[in-house]
Scaffold this motif. Structure first.
Motif, PDB file in Angstrom:
ATOM      1  N   VAL A  11       1.362  -1.277   0.133  1.00 30.10           N
ATOM      2  CA  VAL A  11      -0.356   0.218   0.152  1.00 30.10           C
ATOM      3  C   VAL A  11       1.180   1.573  -0.154  1.00 30.10           C
ATOM      4  N   THR A 506      -6.469   5.230   1.486  1.00 30.87           N
ATOM      5  CA  THR A 506      -4.945   5.978   1.241  1.00 30.87           C
ATOM      6  C   THR A 506      -5.922   7.132   1.481  1.00 30.87           C
ATOM      7  N   ASP A 561      -6.952  -0.871  -2.035  1.00 35.85           N
ATOM      8  CA  ASP A 561      -7.132  -0.151  -3.555  1.00 35.85           C
ATOM      9  C   ASP A 561      -8.477   0.921  -2.866  1.00 35.85           C
TER      10      ASP A 561
END
Length: 750
Positions: A11, A506, A561
């Protein structure tokens, strides 16, 4: 830097990457809001009257002239404290304001609130205190003989039943001293107390432990804890000095008394009196070994000067005792460690507490033993190095990796730096001194240390994290909320990294730490990445389980994601569609494996959670005629288990080493008859960029199976072994015994 390969990060900005600090740009640009930058409408300023004497009775306090000064809103003494008149980190023994007596120079006697900081200072100067001065007790041995004992921790383990005789082919002895070191953080103590409509207080403060502050402040104000709300303000460094209260209660008292916000900010000189320091120590050691250098026994007597009040002295004494023989296999150990009360400044937590003092002594002894048996100092250490499965002096098994020999080999095998050129900047003392190369000798020294991680001895050590997953602006977003204090070590970054890794999102925001969420414990003992990181990870996993349960599909699923992905890589659903307008929130209280109290007679017990190790090699040039030292290079190797943020890890190692170098050659609070003689950075010297040498850093990642991601606490070990390594190098250059730190020119000059 070399880093072994573990699992690669999957990530962006996740665990294992050098994710950028969210506060980095603001701090570099000078725009970050520290606690001293706080402001409120109609704000008053607080000032403190402090005792000039280390020991005295208070006969009378006259506040008349101070109250009469225009602009003064309040002058308070001990009689004005509405609740408990004492507080304390471990033992409630320190007065909010002095009651009938003072026990150290700088003890708070009265506080003032005024509409301008200069008015507050002038009013404080007008307060007259009549003292009956007493002779202070400043020698720890005298205090011990008087029975002024904080704690005694014995550690006794013998190779065989009835084998209590301490005999060996080779015996070396030594007595060592460690001076009082200051944490010397960037931002002095400061905070803002704001009275609330419900009769409570909102306190914005630079601290290390919000909930323990809350507990102490509430008791002293006579308020329930829920009416004392603390929020973490910008912290300019801590290193242990912010674990104890400083101005928290004082600002709150003044705010409640006046009904106005009150800000308090210490200047640098007052800061030297307003917080605890590293314990000065006197340590007597005896090492017995075979002719080939195998340790048979270690006997030690350690006396730590705790100063006027308890603070964290009990834990410091325990660390010095349990870690007092170093990272070595020693069949027989007899350690007696004492912490005592004196009329010197209070001492408490500072980076590596207890272990720093002991390491200087036992590593000095290992060098002495190496010389006695004719072995290379590194080889002697490697022959005695503990490994996984070794038994600590407390009887505790070392379950995790213990790469002591490997760390020593790494620093030993590093190429040595080239000889100095004729550039005066490369000479001891630099361009401002008179060294011209005559009498300059180079020396190389080694040391390795051990430190416990997290709280010990059966303490209920836990951290709480609240994690919320929702859709914000059309994309999944995570909010992490803990009470963990970001004190400059990068904890905010780490929390976001863990959330990204666990939830595959994120966009992560870390909320300001405050007491509206459960306690995260103190930012100390190298524990926050382990504990709060563990709590954030557990809360994220709980959120993940709730989300995946909505999919209603069997099989292994992951969040990647912003999507739910099957084990074959197929996308099952997007988090945006899955969540809609819903919020998934989980709060988790997370604990490490339990520890046990030490047996009060033998010092046996599984007292610690985890052990961390670091090794240093120092290269120094010494002008033996002038007593000047230049540290040419430091090489270090440390096992961090898992480098959650590799760049931050190296920064911690560099910073910790700098503090160890400072203790080795320059840093000491000079206390004479209980009076601090150098409460400023003019006279209390700390390493600057010109004092810090190039550093070669090896980072090992040998995962601890019991820790989140296998990580180990990083912040303290570099401070522990850097001091004895530098001193060992100076010894090698000069041949002088050097039994005290910091080393001064008069200790060196031949």
């Amino acid at each position: 830097m070399t880093v072994s390969t573990v699992a690669p990060a999957t990530v962006e900005g996740g665990v294992g990457t050098s994710a950028r600090r969210p506060d980095g740009i603001l701090k570099v640009a000078g725009e970050f809001a520290y606690s001293s930058d706080l402001w409120a409408d109609e704000m008053l300023w607080g000032a403190t009257v402090r005792s000039p004497h280390p020991s005295a009775e208070i006969r009378a306090i006259d506040i008349t002239a101070a109250v009469a000064l225009p602009g003064v809103y309040a002058v308070l003494t001990a009689a004005d404290v509405p609740g408990a008149r004492h507080y304390g980190l471990e033992v409630v023994d320190q007065p909010v304001l002095a009651i009938d007596e003072v026990r150290y120079e700088g003890e708070p006697v009265a506080i003032v609130a005024a509409d301008h900081p200069e008015t507050a200072r002038r009013a404080a100067a007008r307060i007259t205190v009549e003292y009956a001065v007493r002779a202070p007790v400043t020698d720890p041995e005298d205090a011990l003989s008087r029975g002024d004992l904080v704690r005694h921790v014995p550690v006794r383990r013998f190779a065989s039943a009835g084998g209590t005789a301490l005999t060996a082919d080779v015996v070396v002895t030594g007595t060592y001293e460690v001076g009082m070191q200051d944490q010397a953080f960037l931002g002095p103590e400061s905070g803002l107390a704001v009275p609330a409509e419900d009769g409570g207080i909102d306190l914005f403060v630079a601290t290390q432990w919000l909930h323990v502050d809350q507990k102490q402040v509430a008791a002293c104000l006579g308020l329930p804890a829920e009416k004392v709300r603390l929020s973490l303000a910008g912290v300019g460094g801590a290193f242990g000095a912010r674990e104890d209260l400083s101005m928290q209660v004082h600002a709150s008292l003044l705010a409640l008394h006046t009904g106005k916000p009150v800000k308090m900010v210490y200047g640098r000189e007052e800061s030297f009196f307003g917080h605890v320091h590293r314990h000065p120590a006197r340590l007597s050691y005896e090492h017995g070994a075979t002719r080939d250098g195998k340790l048979l026994y270690v006997k030690a007597r350690i006396v730590l000067d705790g100063g006027a009040y308890t603070s964290s002295t009990p834990a410091v004494v325990a660390n010095a005792a349990t870690l007092g023989v170093g990272p070595y296999d020693v069949p027989t150990v007899v350690v007696e460690a004492y912490g005592v009360y004196t009329n010197n400044p209070p001492c408490g937590a500072m980076r590596g507490f207890g272990a720093v003092q002991a390491c200087f002594a036992y590593e000095s002894q290992m060098d002495k033993l190496a010389a006695e048996v004719g072995l290379d100092p590194v080889e002697l250490r490697r022959r005695n190095a503990m490994t996984t499965g070794s038994v600590m002096p407390t009887g505790q098994l070392v379950h995790g990796p213990a790469p002591v020999a490997d760390l020593l080999a790494l620093v030993r095998d590093r190429p040595l730096p080239p000889a100095a050129t004729g550039d005066p900047r490369e000479r001891p003392g630099g361009v401002a001194n008179t060294t011209r190369g005559e009498g300059v000798v180079r020396g190389v020294g080694y040391a390795i240390g051990i430190k416990n991680v997290c709280f010990s001895e059966g303490f209920d050590d836990f951290a709480t994290a609240r994690v919320r997953l929702s859709v914000v602006g059309g994309e999944p977003a995570v909010l992490v909320h803990t009470a963990a204090a970001e004190v400059g070590q990068g904890l905010v970054t780490v929390q976001a990294q863990i959330a990204r890794t666990e939830l595959g999102v994120t966009k992560v925001t870390v909320a300001t730490a405050d007491t509206s969420v459960g306690s995260a414990g103190s930012s100390s003992a190298s524990r926050q990445t382990y504990m709060t990181g563990g709590a954030v990870r557990a809360a994220c996993q709980a959120v993940k389980a709730t989300v995946l349960a909505r999919v209603g599909r069997a099989g292994e699923l992951a969040l990647v994601d912003g999507k739910v992905v099957a084990s074959d890589g197929a996308v099952v659903a997007s988090l945006v569609d899955l969540l809609g307008n819903d919020v998934v929130e989980e709060t988790v209280e997370w604990r490490h494996k339990p520890t046990r109290p030490l047996d009060p007679v033998t010092g046996q017990g599984d007292a610690h959670v985890q052990y961390a190790f670091a090794a240093h090699r120092a290269v120094v040039d010494v002008d033996t005629e002038l007593g000047l030292v230049r540290v040419v290079e430091i090489a270090t190797a440390q096992d961090v288990g898992k480098a959650v943020n590799p760049q931050a890890v190296v920064g911690q190692i560099q910073g910790g080493t700098a503090q160890g170098l400072g203790l080795a050659v320059m840093e000491e609070v000079q206390v004479v008859d209980g009076v601090i003689r150098n409460p400023s950075f003019t006279d209390y010297l700390i390493p600057t960029i010109l004092d810090m040498p190039p550093m070669a850093v090896d980072v090992l990642e040998m995962g601890d199976p019991d820790a989140p991601y296998g990580l180990r606490g990083v912040g303290e070990p570099p401070t522990i072994s850097s001091t004895p390594a530098v001193v060992a190098a100076i010894r090698a250059a000069t041949g002088r015994p050097l039994t005290r730190v910091p080393v001064r020119p008069e200790h060196i000059a031949l």
